[in-house]
Design a protein around this motif. Structure first.
Motif, PDB file in Angstrom:
ATOM      1  N   PRO A  39      30.963  98.532-116.291  1.00  0.00           N
ATOM      2  CA  PRO A  39      30.066  97.393-116.048  1.00  0.00           C
ATOM      3  C   PRO A  39      30.434  96.645-114.766  1.00  0.00           C
ATOM      4  N   VAL A  40      29.403  96.205-114.069  1.00  0.00           N
ATOM      5  CA  VAL A  40      29.573  95.486-112.806  1.00  0.00           C
ATOM      6  C   VAL A  40      29.248  94.011-113.024  1.00  0.00           C
ATOM      7  N   GLN A  41      30.138  93.157-112.565  1.00  0.00           N
ATOM      8  CA  GLN A  41      29.929  91.710-112.631  1.00  0.00           C
ATOM      9  C   GLN A  41      29.804  91.165-111.213  1.00  0.00           C
ATOM     10  N   MET A  42      29.315  89.918-111.099  1.00  0.00           N
ATOM     11  CA  MET A  42      29.094  89.306-109.796  1.00  0.00           C
ATOM     12  C   MET A  42      29.833  87.979-109.686  1.00  0.00           C
ATOM     13  N   LEU A  43      30.508  87.775-108.553  1.00  0.00           N
ATOM     14  CA  LEU A  43      31.172  86.516-108.260  1.00  0.00           C
ATOM     15  C   LEU A  43      30.459  85.851-107.083  1.00  0.00           C
ATOM     16  N   PRO A  44      29.919  84.636-107.261  1.00  0.00           N
ATOM     17  CA  PRO A  44      29.318  83.937-106.117  1.00  0.00           C
ATOM     18  C   PRO A  44      30.388  83.552-105.093  1.00  0.00           C
ATOM     19  N   VAL A  45      30.107  83.814-103.822  1.00  0.00           N
ATOM     20  CA  VAL A  45      30.996  83.404-102.745  1.00  0.00           C
ATOM     21  C   VAL A  45      30.146  82.838-101.618  1.00  0.00           C
ATOM     22  N   VAL A  46      30.773  82.067-100.758  1.00  0.00           N
ATOM     23  CA  VAL A  46      30.100  81.529 -99.580  1.00  0.00           C
ATOM     24  C   VAL A  46      30.865  82.013 -98.356  1.00  0.00           C
ATOM     25  N   ASN A  47      30.188  82.767 -97.501  1.00  0.00           N
ATOM     26  CA  ASN A  47      30.783  83.250 -96.255  1.00  0.00           C
ATOM     27  C   ASN A  47      29.991  82.694 -95.087  1.00  0.00           C
ATOM     28  N   ASP A  48      30.645  81.905 -94.248  1.00  0.00           N
ATOM     29  CA  ASP A  48      29.992  81.304 -93.079  1.00  0.00           C
ATOM     30  C   ASP A  48      28.713  80.569 -93.464  1.00  0.00           C
ATOM     31  N   GLY A  49      28.770  79.848 -94.584  1.00  0.00           N
ATOM     32  CA  GLY A  49      27.641  79.049 -95.025  1.00  0.00           C
ATOM     33  C   GLY A  49      26.565  79.810 -95.775  1.00  0.00           C
ATOM     34  N   GLU A  50      26.738  81.116 -95.926  1.00  0.00           N
ATOM     35  CA  GLU A  50      25.729  81.946 -96.589  1.00  0.00           C
ATOM     36  C   GLU A  50      26.135  82.207 -98.038  1.00  0.00           C
ATOM     37  N   GLN A  51      25.213  81.960 -98.953  1.00  0.00           N
ATOM     38  CA  GLN A  51      25.450  82.191-100.380  1.00  0.00           C
ATOM     39  C   GLN A  51      25.323  83.692-100.669  1.00  0.00           C
ATOM     40  N   LEU A  52      26.388  84.286-101.177  1.00  0.00           N
ATOM     41  CA  LEU A  52      26.431  85.726-101.402  1.00  0.00           C
ATOM     42  C   LEU A  52      26.998  86.011-102.785  1.00  0.00           C
ATOM     43  N   LYS A  53      26.926  87.281-103.200  1.00  0.00           N
ATOM     44  CA  LYS A  53      27.492  87.703-104.474  1.00  0.00           C
ATOM     45  C   LYS A  53      28.374  88.921-104.254  1.00  0.00           C
ATOM     46  N   MET A  54      29.589  88.839-104.802  1.00  0.00           N
ATOM     47  CA  MET A  54      30.558  89.921-104.678  1.00  0.00           C
ATOM     48  C   MET A  54      30.612  90.687-105.993  1.00  0.00           C
ATOM     49  N   ALA A  55      30.282  91.971-105.934  1.00  0.00           N
ATOM     50  CA  ALA A  55      30.292  92.812-107.133  1.00  0.00           C
ATOM     51  C   ALA A  55      31.705  93.302-107.408  1.00  0.00           C
ATOM     52  N   TYR A  56      32.008  93.454-108.700  1.00  0.00           N
ATOM     53  CA  TYR A  56      33.316  93.989-109.047  1.00  0.00           C
ATOM     54  C   TYR A  56      33.290  94.574-110.455  1.00  0.00           C
ATOM     55  N   MET A  57      34.186  95.519-110.688  1.00  0.00           N
ATOM     56  CA  MET A  57      34.462  96.050-112.020  1.00  0.00           C
ATOM     57  C   MET A  57      35.830  95.547-112.449  1.00  0.00           C
ATOM     58  N   ASP A  58      35.951  95.183-113.705  1.00  0.00           N
ATOM     59  CA  ASP A  58      37.211  94.697-114.273  1.00  0.00           C
ATOM     60  C   ASP A  58      37.468  95.504-115.536  1.00  0.00           C
ATOM     61  N   ILE A  59      38.396  96.450-115.452  1.00  0.00           N
ATOM     62  CA  ILE A  59      38.610  97.406-116.540  1.00  0.00           C
ATOM     63  C   ILE A  59      39.975  97.151-117.173  1.00  0.00           C
ATOM     64  N   LYS A  60      39.965  96.848-118.443  1.00  0.00           N
ATOM     65  CA  LYS A  60      41.210  96.562-119.165  1.00  0.00           C
ATOM     66  C   LYS A  60      41.685  97.811-119.909  1.00  0.00           C
ATOM     67  N   SER A  61      42.984  97.968-119.981  1.00  0.00           N
ATOM     68  CA  SER A  61      43.574  99.095-120.686  1.00  0.00           C
ATOM     69  C   SER A  61      43.600  98.837-122.183  1.00  0.00           C
ATOM     70  N   GLU A  62      43.496  99.903-122.968  1.00  0.00           N
ATOM     71  CA  GLU A  62      43.614  99.772-124.421  1.00  0.00           C
ATOM     72  C   GLU A  62      45.065  99.571-124.849  1.00  0.00           C
ATOM     73  N   LYS A  63      46.002  99.849-123.943  1.00  0.00           N
ATOM     74  CA  LYS A  63      47.429  99.645-124.221  1.00  0.00           C
ATOM     75  C   LYS A  63      48.050  98.913-123.025  1.00  0.00           C
ATOM     76  N   PRO A  64      47.693  97.624-122.872  1.00  0.00           N
ATOM     77  CA  PRO A  64      48.053  96.892-121.655  1.00  0.00           C
ATOM     78  C   PRO A  64      49.557  96.737-121.455  1.00  0.00           C
ATOM     79  N   ASN A  65      49.957  96.873-120.194  1.00  0.00           N
ATOM     80  CA  ASN A  65      51.364  96.674-119.840  1.00  0.00           C
ATOM     81  C   ASN A  65      51.579  95.331-119.154  1.00  0.00           C
ATOM     82  N   GLY A  66      50.505  94.527-119.074  1.00  0.00           N
ATOM     83  CA  GLY A  66      50.623  93.196-118.492  1.00  0.00           C
ATOM     84  C   GLY A  66      50.496  93.151-116.990  1.00  0.00           C
ATOM     85  N   ARG A  67      50.175  94.280-116.356  1.00  0.00           N
ATOM     86  CA  ARG A  67      50.081  94.325-114.897  1.00  0.00           C
ATOM     87  C   ARG A  67      48.671  94.726-114.454  1.00  0.00           C
TER      88      ARG A  67
END
Length: 332
Positions: A39-67
Motif C-alpha cells: 500500500p502507498v500512503q501520501m505525506l503532504p510537503v511544501v517545497n519552495d512554496g508549492e504544496q506537494l505529496k510524497m508517496a511512500y510504502m511503510d512495510i512492517k515485519s511480522e517478527k520485528p527486530n526494532g530497526r
C-alpha cells in the motif's frame, strides 16, 4: 533463488509484451494504473512554496527486530523495484520505509527545480512523521547521491549507509559541458520505448531477460498519453540537471558513518557520457574503482565488487547482495 527474487519483482510490477510502437493504456503522471507491491500512503510537503505529496510504502515485519531501513530509489525506476530487497529485509525483522522522492514515481511532479537538499529534508520530514528518529539507509544510483547528502546533513539519524551502485562518485561537470534544459527535454521526448530499452541495456549492463525489463519501460512510457505529460517530462529533466549541477563526489570522503559500497563489476554508468568529448568518455564510469578510491579516504568504509553484475546490482546478484546487506546492517 535469483530467479525467485526476480519473480517477486515481476509479480509486483505489471507488464505487457508488445512491439516497438504499441498502443498504450496511459498511466497518470503519478503512475496511476501502475501497481506497487505494498500500500502507498501520501505525506503532504511544501517545497519552495508549492504544496506537494510524497508517496511512500511503510512495510512492517511480522517478527520485528526494532530497526528500520529506508530504501532510496534511482532516477529511472519506480520504488516498486525494491520488492525483492523489501522481502529480504522484512523476513530479517526490519521495518522498511520506501519513499518515492518528489518528482518521481507516485509522488507529485513539481513545477520548480529539484534539489538534493530539498529531497533530503523531505526524507527526514517523512521519518519524523513516522516517529522513526534512527534508521539505516540502503540507496541505489541517484538515491546514492541523495544518501550522501542525508549522511552529511543528518548523520545522527543514520546508523549504517549502504550505497548500491551509486552514481555521483565523480564530478560529471569535469567531463560533460552544460546542456540547456530545453535541449534535454527535446531529446528525452524523442526517445522511443525500444530506444530506452537499448539505453538501459547498454548503460546499465543489464543481466535481466528482455521481458523482465518491460515493467521499467512501461513505467516510463505509458505516461506519455497522460494530459500532464509535459509536467512529468520537465520534472524528469530537472532530475538530470540536479545530478549534473549538484555533485556529491567531493563530499563522499567526508562521511564518517559505517558505509558499504556494493558495486557491479560491469557497471560503467555515467550520466551525460554521450555528451562528453569522445576523448574523455572512456575515463568516465569507472565506478568500482571510484568506490575503492573513495572508501580508502573514509574511516569506516569498505567496497564489495560483485562479478557478472551491472548497475542493477541488487537484482543482478540478489542472493549475494542480500547476504552482504544483512551482514553489514547487523555489524557493530
Amino acid at each position: 533463488m535469483k530467479r525467485l527474487l526476480l519473480s517477486a519483482l515481476l509479480a509486483a510490477m505489471p507488464f505487457t509484451a508488445y512491439a516497438a510502437d504499441p498502443v498504450r493504456e496511459p498511466y497518470g503522471i503519478g503512475l496511476e494504473g501502475f501497481a506497487y507491491p505494498y500500500p502507498v500512503q501520501m505525506l503532504p510537503v511544501v517545497n519552495d512554496g508549492e504544496q506537494l505529496k510524497m508517496a511512500y510504502m511503510d512495510i512492517k515485519s511480522e517478527k520485528p527486530n526494532g530497526r528500520t531501513v529506508v530504501l532510496l530509489h534511482g532516477r529511472n525506476f519506480p520504488s516498486s523495484y525494491w520488492a525483492p530487497v523489501i522481502g529480504a529485509l522484512t523476513q530479517a525483522g526490519y521495518r522498511v520505509v520506501v519513499p518515492d522522492q518528489i518528482g518521481f514515481g507516485k509522488s507529485s511532479k513539481p513545477t520548480g527545480e529539484l534539489h538534493f537538499d530539498t529531497l533530503a529534508r523531505n526524507t527526514i520530514a517523512l521519518m519524523d512523521h513516522l516517529a522513526i528518529p534512527q534508521f539505516d539507509v540502503v540507496a541505489h544510483s541517484l538515491g546514492g547521491m541523495l544518501a550522501v547528502r542525508l549522511a552529511r546533513a543528518y548523520p545522527d539519524h543514520i546508523d549504517h549507509l549502504l550505497l548500491a551502485a551509486p552514481i555521483g562518485l565523480e564530478d560529471y561537470r569535469l567531463y560533460v559541458p552544460p546542456t540547456p534544459t530545453e535541449k534535454i527535454i527535446e531529446t528525452e521526448d524523442k526517445l522511443t520505448a525500444e530506444g530506452y530499452r537499448k539505453q538501459l541495456e547498454v548503460n546499465y549492463a543489464l543481466k535481466m531477460q528482455p521481458d523482465q525489463v518491460t515493467p521499467f519501460i512501461d513505467a516510463r512510457f505509458n505516461i506519455k498519453g497522460a494530459a500532464e505529460y509535459p509536467r512529468w517530462l520537465r520534472a524528469f529533466v530537472s532530475s538530470s540537471q540536479m545530478i549534473y549541477r549538484e555533485p556529491v563526489a567531493h563530499e563522499v570522503p567526508l562521511i564518517t558513518l559505517p558505509t558499504l559500497f556494493v558495486m557491479g563489476a560491469d557497471d560503467h554508468n555515467a550520466p551525460g557520457k554521450p555528451l562528453a568529448p569522445e576523448a574523455l568518455r572512456s575515463k568516465m564510469g569507472q565506478n568500482a574503482e571510484l568506490a575503492q578510491a573513495a572508501a580508502a579516504k573514509m574511516p569506516k568504509a569498505r567496497v564489495e565488487v560483485l562479478p557478472d553484475a551491472g548497475h542493477l546490482v541488487f537484482l543482478d546478484a540478489a542472493p549475494k547482495f542480500n547476504e552482504l546487506m544483512l551482514a553489514f546492517l547487523t555489524a557493530k
